[in-house]
Design a protein around this motif. Structure first.
Motif, PDB file in Angstrom:
ATOM      1  N   ALA A  62       0.817  -1.218   0.000  1.00 53.42           N
ATOM      2  CA  ALA A  62       0.000   0.000   0.000  1.00 53.42           C
ATOM      3  C   ALA A  62       0.848   1.263   0.000  1.00 53.42           C
ATOM      4  O   ALA A  62       0.357   2.343  -0.336  1.00 53.42           O
ATOM      5  CB  ALA A  62      -0.922   0.010   1.219  1.00 53.42           C
ATOM      6  N   VAL A  63       2.129   1.134   0.367  1.00 47.97           N
ATOM      7  CA  VAL A  63       2.970   2.312   0.600  1.00 47.97           C
ATOM      8  C   VAL A  63       3.771   2.675  -0.650  1.00 47.97           C
ATOM      9  O   VAL A  63       4.405   1.822  -1.271  1.00 47.97           O
ATOM     10  CB  VAL A  63       3.940   2.067   1.774  1.00 47.97           C
ATOM     11  CG1 VAL A  63       4.778   3.320   2.043  1.00 47.97           C
ATOM     12  CG2 VAL A  63       3.166   1.662   3.024  1.00 47.97           C
ATOM     13  N   LEU A  64       3.727   3.953  -1.007  1.00 51.26           N
ATOM     14  CA  LEU A  64       4.563   4.493  -2.077  1.00 51.26           C
ATOM     15  C   LEU A  64       5.631   5.377  -1.442  1.00 51.26           C
ATOM     16  O   LEU A  64       5.357   6.107  -0.494  1.00 51.26           O
ATOM     17  CB  LEU A  64       3.725   5.316  -3.062  1.00 51.26           C
ATOM     18  CG  LEU A  64       2.598   4.572  -3.791  1.00 51.26           C
ATOM     19  CD1 LEU A  64       1.836   5.540  -4.693  1.00 51.26           C
ATOM     20  CD2 LEU A  64       3.150   3.420  -4.611  1.00 51.26           C
ATOM     21  N   THR A 113      -4.413  -1.114  -1.416  1.00 46.07           N
ATOM     22  CA  THR A 113      -3.308  -2.020  -1.116  1.00 46.07           C
ATOM     23  C   THR A 113      -2.695  -2.628  -2.365  1.00 46.07           C
ATOM     24  O   THR A 113      -1.551  -3.074  -2.340  1.00 46.07           O
ATOM     25  CB  THR A 113      -3.772  -3.158  -0.182  1.00 46.07           C
ATOM     26  OG1 THR A 113      -4.858  -3.864  -0.803  1.00 46.07           O
ATOM     27  CG2 THR A 113      -4.236  -2.599   1.154  1.00 46.07           C
ATOM     28  N   ASN A 114      -3.441  -2.657  -3.452  1.00 46.15           N
ATOM     29  CA  ASN A 114      -2.920  -3.142  -4.729  1.00 46.15           C
ATOM     30  C   ASN A 114      -3.311  -2.149  -5.820  1.00 46.15           C
ATOM     31  O   ASN A 114      -4.473  -1.757  -5.912  1.00 46.15           O
ATOM     32  CB  ASN A 114      -3.488  -4.527  -5.067  1.00 46.15           C
ATOM     33  CG  ASN A 114      -2.928  -5.619  -4.173  1.00 46.15           C
ATOM     34  OD1 ASN A 114      -1.746  -5.939  -4.248  1.00 46.15           O
ATOM     35  ND2 ASN A 114      -3.764  -6.176  -3.314  1.00 46.15           N
ATOM     36  N   GLY A 115      -2.335  -1.731  -6.619  1.00 45.75           N
ATOM     37  CA  GLY A 115      -2.629  -0.783  -7.685  1.00 45.75           C
ATOM     38  C   GLY A 115      -2.435   0.662  -7.296  1.00 45.75           C
ATOM     39  O   GLY A 115      -2.933   1.564  -7.982  1.00 45.75           O
ATOM     40  N   ALA A 116      -1.703   0.923  -6.207  1.00 45.64           N
ATOM     41  CA  ALA A 116      -1.496   2.308  -5.768  1.00 45.64           C
ATOM     42  C   ALA A 116      -0.750   3.123  -6.824  1.00 45.64           C
ATOM     43  O   ALA A 116      -1.004   4.317  -6.998  1.00 45.64           O
ATOM     44  CB  ALA A 116      -0.734   2.335  -4.442  1.00 45.64           C
ATOM     45  N   SER A 118      -1.040   2.869 -10.038  1.00 43.16           N
ATOM     46  CA  SER A 118      -2.007   3.261 -11.069  1.00 43.16           C
ATOM     47  C   SER A 118      -2.839   4.453 -10.608  1.00 43.16           C
ATOM     48  O   SER A 118      -3.115   5.376 -11.382  1.00 43.16           O
ATOM     49  CB  SER A 118      -2.926   2.081 -11.402  1.00 43.16           C
ATOM     50  OG  SER A 118      -2.191   1.004 -11.942  1.00 43.16           O
ATOM     51  N   VAL A 119      -3.243   4.432  -9.334  1.00 44.89           N
ATOM     52  CA  VAL A 119      -4.006   5.554  -8.785  1.00 44.89           C
ATOM     53  C   VAL A 119      -3.157   6.817  -8.802  1.00 44.89           C
ATOM     54  O   VAL A 119      -3.626   7.907  -9.148  1.00 44.89           O
ATOM     55  CB  VAL A 119      -4.478   5.238  -7.347  1.00 44.89           C
ATOM     56  CG1 VAL A 119      -5.179   6.448  -6.732  1.00 44.89           C
ATOM     57  CG2 VAL A 119      -5.411   4.037  -7.342  1.00 44.89           C
ATOM     58  N   ASP A 120      -1.872   6.680  -8.446  1.00 43.73           N
ATOM     59  CA  ASP A 120      -0.978   7.835  -8.429  1.00 43.73           C
ATOM     60  C   ASP A 120      -0.758   8.384  -9.835  1.00 43.73           C
ATOM     61  O   ASP A 120      -0.727   9.602 -10.042  1.00 43.73           O
ATOM     62  CB  ASP A 120       0.360   7.446  -7.802  1.00 43.73           C
ATOM     63  CG  ASP A 120       1.262   8.643  -7.588  1.00 43.73           C
ATOM     64  OD1 ASP A 120       1.028   9.391  -6.617  1.00 43.73           O
ATOM     65  OD2 ASP A 120       2.182   8.846  -8.401  1.00 43.73           O
ATOM     66  N   ALA A 121      -0.608   7.487 -10.817  1.00 43.78           N
ATOM     67  CA  ALA A 121      -0.411   7.927 -12.204  1.00 43.78           C
ATOM     68  C   ALA A 121      -1.616   8.720 -12.691  1.00 43.78           C
ATOM     69  O   ALA A 121      -1.476   9.741 -13.380  1.00 43.78           O
ATOM     70  CB  ALA A 121      -0.170   6.719 -13.102  1.00 43.78           C
ATOM     71  N   SER A 122      -2.818   8.271 -12.321  1.00 42.94           N
ATOM     72  CA  SER A 122      -4.035   8.988 -12.704  1.00 42.94           C
ATOM     73  C   SER A 122      -4.071  10.370 -12.058  1.00 42.94           C
ATOM     74  O   SER A 122      -4.454  11.358 -12.695  1.00 42.94           O
ATOM     75  CB  SER A 122      -5.262   8.174 -12.286  1.00 42.94           C
ATOM     76  OG  SER A 122      -6.458   8.864 -12.574  1.00 42.94           O
ATOM     77  N   MET A 131       2.850  11.631  -6.080  1.00 43.22           N
ATOM     78  CA  MET A 131       4.261  11.462  -5.751  1.00 43.22           C
ATOM     79  C   MET A 131       5.113  12.539  -6.410  1.00 43.22           C
ATOM     80  O   MET A 131       6.061  13.052  -5.820  1.00 43.22           O
ATOM     81  CB  MET A 131       4.746  10.080  -6.203  1.00 43.22           C
ATOM     82  CG  MET A 131       4.181   8.927  -5.406  1.00 43.22           C
ATOM     83  SD  MET A 131       4.735   7.340  -6.059  1.00 43.22           S
ATOM     84  CE  MET A 131       6.496   7.431  -5.755  1.00 43.22           C
ATOM     85  N   MET A 132       4.785  12.887  -7.658  1.00 45.17           N
ATOM     86  CA  MET A 132       5.563  13.876  -8.405  1.00 45.17           C
ATOM     87  C   MET A 132       5.111  15.302  -8.103  1.00 45.17           C
ATOM     88  O   MET A 132       5.923  16.219  -8.041  1.00 45.17           O
ATOM     89  CB  MET A 132       5.439  13.603  -9.908  1.00 45.17           C
ATOM     90  CG  MET A 132       5.938  12.231 -10.320  1.00 45.17           C
ATOM     91  SD  MET A 132       7.682  11.960  -9.928  1.00 45.17           S
ATOM     92  CE  MET A 132       8.439  13.145 -11.029  1.00 45.17           C
ATOM     93  N   ASN A 133       3.804  15.491  -7.936  1.00 42.28           N
ATOM     94  CA  ASN A 133       3.266  16.820  -7.624  1.00 42.28           C
ATOM     95  C   ASN A 133       3.097  16.911  -6.112  1.00 42.28           C
ATOM     96  O   ASN A 133       2.023  16.634  -5.579  1.00 42.28           O
ATOM     97  CB  ASN A 133       1.915  17.030  -8.315  1.00 42.28           C
ATOM     98  CG  ASN A 133       2.016  16.835  -9.809  1.00 42.28           C
ATOM     99  OD1 ASN A 133       3.015  17.179 -10.417  1.00 42.28           O
ATOM    100  ND2 ASN A 133       0.978  16.264 -10.403  1.00 42.28           N
ATOM    101  N   GLU A 134       4.168  17.287  -5.435  1.00 43.70           N
ATOM    102  CA  GLU A 134       4.170  17.207  -3.973  1.00 43.70           C
ATOM    103  C   GLU A 134       3.180  18.159  -3.325  1.00 43.70           C
ATOM    104  O   GLU A 134       2.437  17.797  -2.438  1.00 43.70           O
ATOM    105  CB  GLU A 134       5.576  17.491  -3.432  1.00 43.70           C
ATOM    106  CG  GLU A 134       5.671  17.367  -1.920  1.00 43.70           C
ATOM    107  CD  GLU A 134       7.095  17.446  -1.425  1.00 43.70           C
ATOM    108  OE1 GLU A 134       7.281  17.563  -0.207  1.00 43.70           O
ATOM    109  OE2 GLU A 134       8.015  17.396  -2.250  1.00 43.70           O
TER     110      GLU A 134
END
Length: 206
Positions: A62-64, A113-116, A118-122, A131-134
């Motif tokens: 679940a953790v990025l 918990t799975n696919g985080a 993909s959610v972040d990319a969206s 993650m990129m846009n802090e």
């Protein structure tokens, strides 16, 4: 029955959709061959983490990681379409395939918990916090909540529990009116998270 002592070596990250349980693998000695495949057993799980009693545990999947921050995506309540918000968390020790969460998660949170990724990319494509846009432009909002309490110690607990949440800039509780006035960044937190933190401190909200 006979008691066996063992060590958990694996926890299945996927729950059974019918029983809402997960399988675990326990390594133990079986010299007398008393344990057979497909047997049932009652088990008590103990961990030497007394300082982390009642803390939340989440799967490592679940953790990025951003290098500086540990983040998860939390499902937002009361939405017609599934929506997720990035949440920074503070992690404690590792427990096999899981982490203890020291702060940033609350009981009842639904965490991806799975696919985080993909959610972040969206979120990145939509220009949302990721993650990129802090830090997107803050969206400061004022809110008032009714919070039960009776004394100066209650005031201290309520305001401390509220301002400890990342995204809350100020909080003032009126002991006579039972009103908590707060300013918060709705891109970083929401009233549901704030209400749960206050409840965890021992005060009911209306």
């Amino acid at each position: 029955g006979k008691t066996f002592t063992g060590r958990i070596s694996f926890i299945d990250p996927i729950l059974d959709k019918t029983t809402r349980t997960a399988k675990v693998r326990v390594e133990t000695t079986n010299r007398e061959m008393l344990l057979k495949p497909e047997m049932y057993a009652n088990a008590i799980v103990k961990a030497p983490l007394k300082q982390y009693n009642n803390e939340i545990v989440i799967p490592k999947s679940a953790v990025l990681w951003t290098g500086k921050r540990s983040i998860v995506y939390v499902k937002q309540p009361d939405t017609d379409v599934a929506a997720f918000m990035l949440r920074e968390i503070e992690l404690g020790p590792s427990l096999g395939d899981s982490y203890v969460v020291i702060s940033g998660a609350n009981d009842g949170d639904e965490i991806v918990t799975n696919g985080a990724f993909s959610v972040d990319a969206s979120a990145q494509l939509e220009g949302k916090r990721s993650m990129m846009n802090e830090e997107p432009p803050s969206k400061d909002e004022h809110a008032m909540m009714l919070v039960q309490g009776m004394c100066e110690m209650c005031k201290e607990r309520i305001e401390k529990a509220t301002t400890s949440i990342k995204g809350v800039s100020s909080a003032t509780w009126d002991m006579e009116k039972k009103e908590l006035h707060l300013h918060y960044d709705s891109h970083r937190t929401n009233l549901d998270v704030i209400g749960k933190a206050i409840a965890k401190a021992g005060h009911d909200t209306d």
